[in-house]
Every structure is written in structure tokens, then in C-alpha cells.
Design a protein around this motif. Structure first.
Motif, PDB file in Angstrom:
ATOM      1  N   ALA A   2      51.381 -20.175 142.221  1.00 31.69           N
ATOM      2  CA  ALA A   2      50.948 -18.846 142.629  1.00 31.69           C
ATOM      3  C   ALA A   2      50.423 -18.862 144.063  1.00 31.69           C
ATOM      4  CB  ALA A   2      49.861 -18.347 141.697  1.00 31.69           C
ATOM      5  N   ASP A   3      49.626 -19.872 144.375  1.00 32.49           N
ATOM      6  CA  ASP A   3      49.007 -19.932 145.688  1.00 32.49           C
ATOM      7  C   ASP A   3      50.034 -20.093 146.788  1.00 32.49           C
ATOM      8  OD1 ASP A   3      46.327 -19.940 144.697  1.00 32.49           O
ATOM      9  OD2 ASP A   3      46.787 -21.940 143.960  1.00 32.49           O
ATOM     10  N   ALA A   5      53.037 -19.167 146.713  1.00 32.06           N
ATOM     11  CA  ALA A   5      53.747 -17.905 146.871  1.00 32.06           C
ATOM     12  C   ALA A   5      52.921 -16.948 147.713  1.00 32.06           C
ATOM     13  CB  ALA A   5      54.046 -17.301 145.509  1.00 32.06           C
ATOM     14  N   LEU A   6      51.645 -16.888 147.447  1.00 29.61           N
ATOM     15  CA  LEU A   6      50.761 -15.980 148.186  1.00 29.61           C
ATOM     16  C   LEU A   6      50.810 -16.283 149.675  1.00 29.61           C
ATOM     17  CD1 LEU A   6      48.545 -13.791 148.076  1.00 29.61           C
ATOM     18  CD2 LEU A   6      46.889 -15.606 147.704  1.00 29.61           C
ATOM     19  N   GLN A   8      53.077 -18.002 151.276  1.00 31.17           N
ATOM     20  CA  GLN A   8      54.433 -17.843 151.786  1.00 31.17           C
ATOM     21  C   GLN A   8      54.774 -16.376 152.036  1.00 31.17           C
ATOM     22  OE1 GLN A   8      56.784 -20.719 149.744  1.00 31.17           O
ATOM     23  NE2 GLN A   8      58.679 -19.595 150.119  1.00 31.17           N
TER      24      GLN A   8
ATOM     25  N   ASP B   3      43.757 -23.996 149.054  1.00 31.23           N
ATOM     26  CA  ASP B   3      44.643 -22.846 149.059  1.00 31.23           C
ATOM     27  C   ASP B   3      43.910 -21.561 149.353  1.00 31.23           C
ATOM     28  OD1 ASP B   3      46.929 -24.327 148.178  1.00 31.23           O
ATOM     29  OD2 ASP B   3      45.866 -24.499 146.292  1.00 31.23           O
ATOM     30  N   PHE B   7      44.702 -18.948 152.468  1.00 31.03           N
ATOM     31  CA  PHE B   7      44.937 -17.506 152.334  1.00 31.03           C
ATOM     32  C   PHE B   7      43.866 -16.709 153.081  1.00 31.03           C
ATOM     33  CE2 PHE B   7      43.736 -13.743 149.625  1.00 31.03           C
ATOM     34  CZ  PHE B   7      44.686 -12.884 150.154  1.00 31.03           C
ATOM     35  N   VAL B  43      53.537  -7.942 149.548  1.00 24.71           N
ATOM     36  CA  VAL B  43      53.143  -9.236 148.990  1.00 24.71           C
ATOM     37  C   VAL B  43      52.904  -9.088 147.481  1.00 24.71           C
ATOM     38  CG1 VAL B  43      51.384 -11.043 148.996  1.00 24.71           C
ATOM     39  CG2 VAL B  43      52.196 -10.109 151.154  1.00 24.71           C
ATOM     40  N   LEU B  47      54.656 -11.171 144.520  1.00 27.79           N
ATOM     41  CA  LEU B  47      53.856 -12.011 143.628  1.00 27.79           C
ATOM     42  C   LEU B  47      54.070 -11.651 142.163  1.00 27.79           C
ATOM     43  CD1 LEU B  47      50.361 -12.324 145.352  1.00 27.79           C
ATOM     44  CD2 LEU B  47      52.119 -14.072 145.137  1.00 27.79           C
ATOM     45  N   ARG B  50      57.040 -13.165 140.571  1.00 23.86           N
ATOM     46  CA  ARG B  50      56.865 -14.570 140.205  1.00 23.86           C
ATOM     47  C   ARG B  50      56.013 -14.713 138.945  1.00 23.86           C
ATOM     48  NH1 ARG B  50      57.347 -18.555 144.728  1.00 23.86           N
ATOM     49  NH2 ARG B  50      58.916 -17.503 145.962  1.00 23.86           N
ATOM     50  N   PHE B  51      54.890 -13.969 138.954  1.00 15.44           N
ATOM     51  CA  PHE B  51      53.912 -14.153 137.883  1.00 15.44           C
ATOM     52  C   PHE B  51      54.432 -13.712 136.516  1.00 15.44           C
ATOM     53  CE2 PHE B  51      50.092 -13.571 140.977  1.00 15.44           C
ATOM     54  CZ  PHE B  51      50.440 -14.753 141.597  1.00 15.44           C
ATOM     55  N   SER B  75      45.019 -15.673 139.798  1.00 21.63           N
ATOM     56  CA  SER B  75      45.949 -16.381 140.674  1.00 21.63           C
ATOM     57  C   SER B  75      45.605 -16.177 142.139  1.00 21.63           C
ATOM     58  CB  SER B  75      47.379 -15.892 140.458  1.00 21.63           C
ATOM     59  OG  SER B  75      47.774 -16.119 139.154  1.00 21.63           O
ATOM     60  N   LYS B  78      41.042 -16.467 142.249  1.00 23.01           N
ATOM     61  CA  LYS B  78      40.377 -17.557 141.520  1.00 23.01           C
ATOM     62  C   LYS B  78      39.280 -17.087 140.575  1.00 23.01           C
ATOM     63  CE  LYS B  78      42.944 -19.747 144.195  1.00 23.01           C
ATOM     64  NZ  LYS B  78      44.291 -19.692 143.676  1.00 23.01           N
TER      65      LYS B  78
END
Lengths: 158, 158
Positions: A2-3, A5-6, A8, B3, B7, B43, B47, B50-51, B75, B78
Motif C-alpha cells: 500500500a505504501d 503505491a501511495l 508511486q 514510508d 509520503f 491518487v 489506491l 489496489r486495495f 494503509s 497508519k
């Protein structure tokens, strides 16, 4: 997952945004690259502070480079640099055989010309990280076959 | 930890960049917010794809919202949303008592006016995520005491 992807997706958005605002204004390609590089620089500075908070003091320049190739790279790109070479005179070549920010692009030659914009941020990231460890450098990147990629670090003696 | 930092730092750079380019140009504050929100939207769209790749089909709107509050939020930030409320007529309030992108700011009233720019991306993120789950919405955010924060989601019936 997930991270990654975030990061990216956000990274892609930043590239899009910078190149789009360039279209409307007068900014050339070179300036977009510089802007991305500068962003990476500041992010790299911040990250290395976090990452090295509890690490032992580095022995020498090579030790610093190894940290970048292993710990730093793993934190950001989820893998280590595959190959580190040096001429022992201040030039280091970091090779990543499957660079994460390129794996999303098709591997053909077709998109090779777009590679530089996906590398600029990372060049800055490395330069920023090194800079906050007291190593002044110039970092450039080169792609011959995607998604493999070489980062060349030239140490600037002070 | 790494991570999150990545971000967070990149998110900060994006804000800086957008607000800086606004200074030179003619862009007002409102347009910067919109740009950040739009970035977040795209974004969020990426996301959520994917999720939800391997999740079961959602039962209803509330089920979707719970997914956003738990899995999606965890995700990205956190932690889960601390409190979810709804009037059962299409309005949801998601409260995060310690919103990650605000914890870096001093908790005093001094920086309260800067809060909106740290929330715009996330509003877009939620809107984009919901949008790709077939839920059209308007998302706004509100801070009274930092770093707590409320996101209001108004579902747009189609």
C-alpha cells in the motif's frame, strides 16, 4: 504494498503537475527536471535525518554510500541497489536492475525518452541524503534498458 | 516509519510547490486547494483499485464507508478513523483525533489558518476512493483543535 503505491501515485501526480504547469507557462523541460530534483533533495534531507537517528557514525565515504545502497534504498524502494561500483576517486555508480519508479512504464524503447522525468526526483533524493551526511555530490541517472537504471554519484571535494 | 516519512515529506513538498508557484503567478488560495484536492482524487482512485483487488463485494454504502475508515485509512495514515457518524441520509462524519498530516504542525491556534492546505489532498483522496467504488460525494474537512480533524462526506445521489 500500500505504501509503495501511495508514494508511486503521488510521485506520478507531481511529475504530471509540474509538466502540465510547464505547458501553460514558459518553463522548459530542463526546469521541470530541476524542480523535481530539488523536491527530491529536500525529501532526501528529511529522510536521512530520520533514518540515521540511531545508526552508528559512518567510518568513511564508502560506508556512507553502502548505507545509501542498502538501508536508504530499501526504505524508499523496497529493495537494495543491485550493484555498487567505484573508481576510488570519488565516482560511484549505483545500479538498480529493476528500479521501482520505472517498472510501471513499458519496457520497450518507446518510452525511453520519458525516463529522465521519472529519475530526477530520485537523483535529488540521493543528493539530499548525502548532503545531510556531509557529502556534497552531483547525481545523474542513465537508462539503457528499462527498468534497469544507473545512478552516478560524483563526490565534490570540499 | 520510513514510508510514512516519505509520503509526509513529499506531501509537504507538493504543498510548498503549489503555493510557491501561486505566488509568482495569479493563482489564488482557492485554486491551490483545488489542485491539491484533484491530486488527491487521482491518487485515491489509484489506491482504492489496489486495495480492493481481493476484497469481497461491498454490501451497501455504510459498508463502503467502513472500509474507508478502517482499511483505507490504516494503509495511508497508519491508524483507523476514531469515530464514524452518519445521519443515515447520506452524510458521514469521519473523525481522526490525531490526523497524521497535522501532527507535524504545532497544536496551538497559531497555525490553524494553515490547516486547510494540509487537508485538501486527503479530502480528494477520500473522494477519489469513494468515486471508484461507485459512490459520488463531496468531501470537506474541518479542524477545531489540532491535530484532531473531521472529514464530512456528503453522498451525491445519482
Amino acid at each position: 504494498m500500500a505504501d509503495e503505491a501511495l508514494f508511486q501515485f503521488l510521485h506520478n501526480e507531481v511529475i504530471q503537475y509540474i509538466y502540465k504547469s510547464a505547458e501553460y507557462g514558459e518553463m522548459e523541460n530542463g526546469r521541470c527536471i530541476t524542480k523535481l530534483e530539488n523536491m527530491g533533495f529536500r525529501v532526501g534531507q528529511g529522510l536521512i535525518e530520520r533514518f540515521t537517528k540511531d545508526t552508528a557514525r559512518f567510518k568513511d565515504e564508502l560506508d556512507v554510500m553502502k548505507f545509501i545502497c542498502k538501508d536508504f534504498w530499501t526504505s524508499v524502494f523496497k529493495k537494495q541497489i543491485d550493484n555498487l561500483r567505484t573508481n576510488h576517486q570519488g565516482i560511484y555508480v549505483l545500479q538498480d536492475n529493476k528500479f521501482r519508479l520505472l517498472t510501471q512504464l513499458s519496457a520497450g524503447k518507446q518510452y525511453l525518452e520519458h525516463a529522465p522525468k521519472y529519475l530526477a526526483f530520485t537523483c535529488g533524493l540521493v543528493r539530499g541524503g548525502l548532503s545531510n551526511l556531509g557529502v556534497k555530490s552531483i547525481v545523474t541517472a542513465e537508462v539503457s534498458v528499462m527498468p534497469a537504471c544507473k545512478f552516478q554519484v560524483m563526490i565534490q571535494k570540499m
